[in-house]
Design a protein around this motif. Structure first.
Motif, PDB file in Angstrom:
ATOM      1  N   HIS A 344     -17.369  13.674   2.331  1.00 52.28           N
ATOM      2  CA  HIS A 344     -16.255  13.755   1.861  1.00 52.28           C
ATOM      3  C   HIS A 344     -15.477  12.639   1.262  1.00 52.28           C
ATOM      4  CE1 HIS A 344     -15.980  18.057   2.944  1.00 52.28           C
ATOM      5  NE2 HIS A 344     -16.860  17.735   4.157  1.00 52.28           N
ATOM      6  N   ARG A 345     -14.934  12.393   0.014  1.00 52.87           N
ATOM      7  CA  ARG A 345     -13.860  11.480  -0.233  1.00 52.87           C
ATOM      8  C   ARG A 345     -12.739  12.034   0.057  1.00 52.87           C
ATOM      9  NH1 ARG A 345     -14.942   6.860  -2.352  1.00 52.87           N
ATOM     10  NH2 ARG A 345     -13.405   7.014  -3.884  1.00 52.87           N
ATOM     11  N   VAL A 346     -11.959  10.665   0.653  1.00 59.29           N
ATOM     12  CA  VAL A 346     -10.642  10.726   1.289  1.00 59.29           C
ATOM     13  C   VAL A 346      -9.854   9.654   0.715  1.00 59.29           C
ATOM     14  CG1 VAL A 346     -11.737  11.616   3.422  1.00 59.29           C
ATOM     15  CG2 VAL A 346     -11.371   9.113   3.317  1.00 59.29           C
ATOM     16  N   VAL A 347      -8.381   9.907   1.046  1.00 61.72           N
ATOM     17  CA  VAL A 347      -7.437   8.953   0.607  1.00 61.72           C
ATOM     18  C   VAL A 347      -6.559   8.827   1.795  1.00 61.72           C
ATOM     19  CG1 VAL A 347      -5.903  10.648  -0.613  1.00 61.72           C
ATOM     20  CG2 VAL A 347      -5.718   7.972  -1.018  1.00 61.72           C
ATOM     21  N   CYS A 348      -6.308   7.532   2.234  1.00 61.89           N
ATOM     22  CA  CYS A 348      -5.292   7.360   3.626  1.00 61.89           C
ATOM     23  C   CYS A 348      -4.224   6.598   2.958  1.00 61.89           C
ATOM     24  CB  CYS A 348      -5.878   6.795   4.560  1.00 61.89           C
ATOM     25  SG  CYS A 348      -4.831   6.373   5.960  1.00 61.89           S
ATOM     26  N   THR A 349      -3.052   7.175   3.295  1.00 64.83           N
ATOM     27  CA  THR A 349      -1.737   6.295   2.999  1.00 64.83           C
ATOM     28  C   THR A 349      -0.778   6.194   4.145  1.00 64.83           C
ATOM     29  OG1 THR A 349       0.286   6.289   1.596  1.00 64.83           O
ATOM     30  CG2 THR A 349      -0.180   8.287   2.561  1.00 64.83           C
ATOM     31  N   LYS A 350       0.027   5.282   4.315  1.00 66.43           N
ATOM     32  CA  LYS A 350       1.223   4.784   5.262  1.00 66.43           C
ATOM     33  C   LYS A 350       2.302   5.133   4.611  1.00 66.43           C
ATOM     34  CE  LYS A 350       3.015   1.416   8.123  1.00 66.43           C
ATOM     35  NZ  LYS A 350       4.485   1.821   7.600  1.00 66.43           N
ATOM     36  N   LEU A 351       3.275   6.119   5.348  1.00 69.19           N
ATOM     37  CA  LEU A 351       4.576   6.172   4.884  1.00 69.19           C
ATOM     38  C   LEU A 351       5.398   4.939   5.046  1.00 69.19           C
ATOM     39  CD1 LEU A 351       5.050   9.745   6.752  1.00 69.19           C
ATOM     40  CD2 LEU A 351       4.357   9.300   4.492  1.00 69.19           C
ATOM     41  N   PRO A 352       6.199   4.439   3.914  1.00 67.63           N
ATOM     42  CA  PRO A 352       6.952   3.055   4.095  1.00 67.63           C
ATOM     43  C   PRO A 352       8.041   3.123   5.179  1.00 67.63           C
ATOM     44  CG  PRO A 352       7.381   4.396   1.935  1.00 67.63           C
ATOM     45  CD  PRO A 352       6.347   5.165   2.649  1.00 67.63           C
TER      46      PRO A 352
END
Length: 616
Positions: A344-352
């Motif tokens: 799977h292709r994933v994207v991870c982010t962090k809340l600012p």
């Protein structure tokens, strides 16, 4: 105070006493010695039907009389109390206890001034009609009343007597309690107190407890400055904001900023404005907006984190990483790490922004909406981070410990997986009424996969342990320590009124149990997760709310994030919380990195168990 042991004397008046007149075959509270060794004593207190002949005193006045050799029958204010001075194993039942609680006290010998640490274990049996939830609630309420600081018995006689009186007058659903008193070790040092503002660990035998520690603001330090910069990441933060948040001078902030810059942990983005440098991160592109991606490179899974260590843990699970950072001094900056987990292709982010401030919660919801608008092929959302576990003081298998992972799943008969409590109102009967919002996905396939994986893990097939070890090796290059602390640092306390707490032992496995947890690996739990300052900040409401609604963990207020996921019509979402404390995931820094690494590893196990994405 010297140690006091021996037979129970019934002469001190209790506020719970009444002048009950006992009739034939009514309940009596009977104490019987069960066993004694050089360092332990076991006593049984049970509710028993006794006829009039057994209750006849053989003489004596005052508080009671003899009911035959070795039997002391309470009279007057102690009517209904019977003390067997000698053990009678013929009448002692040997069925397993339904619940048990263990706590520790410190005894002080006035002659030697030595402190003896003693374990006191209470084992409960209930009447047959009492439901399991009522058993748990009753045992915990019994314990809290027993150890209440202002009325805590200072000797063995008072301790056993209080148990008998409580069983007789208030806790009528309890049929038997077994008390084991076991001396552990002796020291000339006073006991250490829990590191909790205002907390007092009660100590038997001291003239008075230590005064509570004042709730003070954490002093500014290099670690604190780095923590604030990490919390703000990917938003840069100015020295003025750092000084304001920490109530420190600009000069003090500048000293720590200079040191952190020299160590290569932070960098300036503009004069007086700094951000975190991610150690050993490759292929980072600073962009004004996300570049257009080919359909095959579009992620179908989004992973949302809130703290810096959470994103590090998740990123360690991602292969073929590419990170895009959109910095801005106006509005919110964004960081997106793309790559592969399994097929799977994933994207991870962090809340600012993160925290209990509602403006931070709104910003977190906006960031989530922007993420899902930018990557429109996302069908699955994972919220991975830290949480505070809800301890089960009496049930070994339901107990959530530090380092465990809670996966949001609906309690039996319910459809919600996440709850936010708006208000908690105490009713006249002492119970609480809660106003809540709740969310649950239309599709529980992620929860079903989590359930299957947990069952496989109990049978010995636990792929997340492999992922955990692999990522732990990768993260050794980071300055943050992701290895599990010593299990002895997992301390459990129970609030017993006001700011007072008492240390209690983690529940033990039942006798003969075959499923015994390994302290070096996380246990996976499935259940509801909740938040809300109206319940999290108070020991009693937090426990009552969790008990009523089958909540297993609390986290920082993610209701705006979950609402954004729901509003963007994502039918598959799940929260995974690594347990780092017993409140809301914000206090025990030592357990934060390893706890969230466990959550990230189980996330990877779920993603790898998902069907590969279909062709467009």
């Amino acid at each position: 105070m010297a140690y006091q042991q021996g037979s129970l004397l019934l002469e001190r008046k209790s506020s719970l006493d009444s002048g009950n007149i006992m009739t034939d075959m009514e309940d009596r509270i009977v104490m019987t010695p069960k066993g004694k060794t050089a360092r332990s004593t076991t006593i049984q207190v049970e509710r028993r039907k006794m006829d009039a002949a057994e209750m006849q005193p053989s003489g004596g006045g005052g508080g009671g009389g003899g009911g035959g050799d070795g039997v002391h029958v309470g009279q007057g204010q102690h009517s209904g109390i019977v003390v067997n001075k000698q053990a009678n194993t013929d009448v002692l039942e040997d069925t397993p206890a339904q619940l048990q609680l263990e706590f520790k006290v410190f005894l002080v010998n006035n002659q030697t001034q030595m402190h003896t640490k003693e374990s006191r274990q209470l084992r409960f049996w209930f009447k047959s009609h009492v439901a399991e939830k009522e058993q748990t609630k009753s045992a915990q309420e019994f314990f809290k009343e027993l150890v209440a600081p202002l009325e805590f018995p200072r000797d063995y006689v008072g301790f056993i007597k209080k148990i008998m009186k409580m069983m007789q007058h208030k806790y009528v659903m309890v049929s038997k309690i077994e008390i084991e008193l076991r001396q552990l070790d002796e020291t000339n040092k006073p006991p250490s107190r829990p590191s909790r503002p205002g907390a007092v660990l009660y100590t038997v035998g001291l003239s008075e407890p230590d005064p509570p520690v004042e709730d003070q603001k954490e002093a500014l330090s290099e670690e604190k400055v780095l923590e604030m910069i990490e919390s703000s990441y990917p938003n840069p933060i100015t020295m003025q904001d750092l000084a304001k948040r920490s109530s420190a001078s600009l000069e003090d902030v500048e000293v720590y900023i200079s040191s952190l810059t020299e160590k290569g942990l932070i960098k300036p983005l503009a004069p007086g404005c700094f951000t975190r440098i991610v150690q050993n991160e490759t292929d980072v592109q600073v962009v004004r907006q996300m570049p257009t991606m080919a359909s095959s490179k579009q992620p179908t899974i989004a992973i949302i984190t809130a703290q810096y260590c959470e994103k590090l843990a998740v990123d360690s699970m991602i292969e073929n990483q590419q990170t895009f950072v959109r910095y801005t001094t106006v509005g919110e900056s964004n960081v997106y790490t793309l790559g592969n987990i399994g097929a799977h292709r994933v994207v991870c982010t962090k809340l600012p922004q993160v925290g209990h401030d509602r403006s931070a919660s709104i910003a977190a919801g906006s960031t989530t909406t922007r993420l899902l608008g930018t990557f429109q092929k996302v069908d699955y959302v994972f919220l991975v981070g830290l949480g505070g576990g809800v301890p089960h003081y009496t049930d070994y298998y339901k107990h959530v410990r530090l380092g465990d992972v809670v996966v949001s799943a609906p309690p039996e008969g319910q459809k919600f997986i996440y709850m936010y409590c708006d208000t908690a109102r105490e009713l006249q009967n002492g119970a609480y009424e809660f106003e809540t919002k709740s969310w649950g996905p239309p599709n529980f396939n992620l929860q079903n996969l989590a359930h299957q994986l947990r069952e496989q893990g109990e049978e010995g097939v636990a792929p997340w342990l492999k992922y955990y070890d692999e990522s732990l090796s990768k993260l050794k290059e980071q300055e943050m320590d992701f290895s599990r602390p010593d299990p002895s640092t997992d301390k459990l306390y129970m609030g017993i009124g006001g700011s007072d707490v008492i240390e209690v032992s983690h529940p033990l496995p039942p006798d003969g149990a075959t499923k015994v947890r390994d302290s070096a690996r996380p246990v996976i739990h499935l259940g509801a997760i909740a938040s809300g300052r109206s319940v999290v900040g108070n020991d009693q409401t937090r426990q009552d709310f969790a008990s009523q609604l089958s909540v297993l963990a609390y986290d920082q207020e993610f209701d705006a994030v979950v609402e954004s996921v729901y509003g963007n019509r994502k039918d598959h979402y799940v929260l995974l919380r690594g347990i780092c404390d017993y409140k809301d995931g914000t206090r025990n820094k030592e357990w934060q990195p390893p706890a969230v690494l466990g959550a990230a590893a189980f996330m990877k196990a779920i993603i790898c168990a998902m069907d590969p994405p279909g062709d467009d």
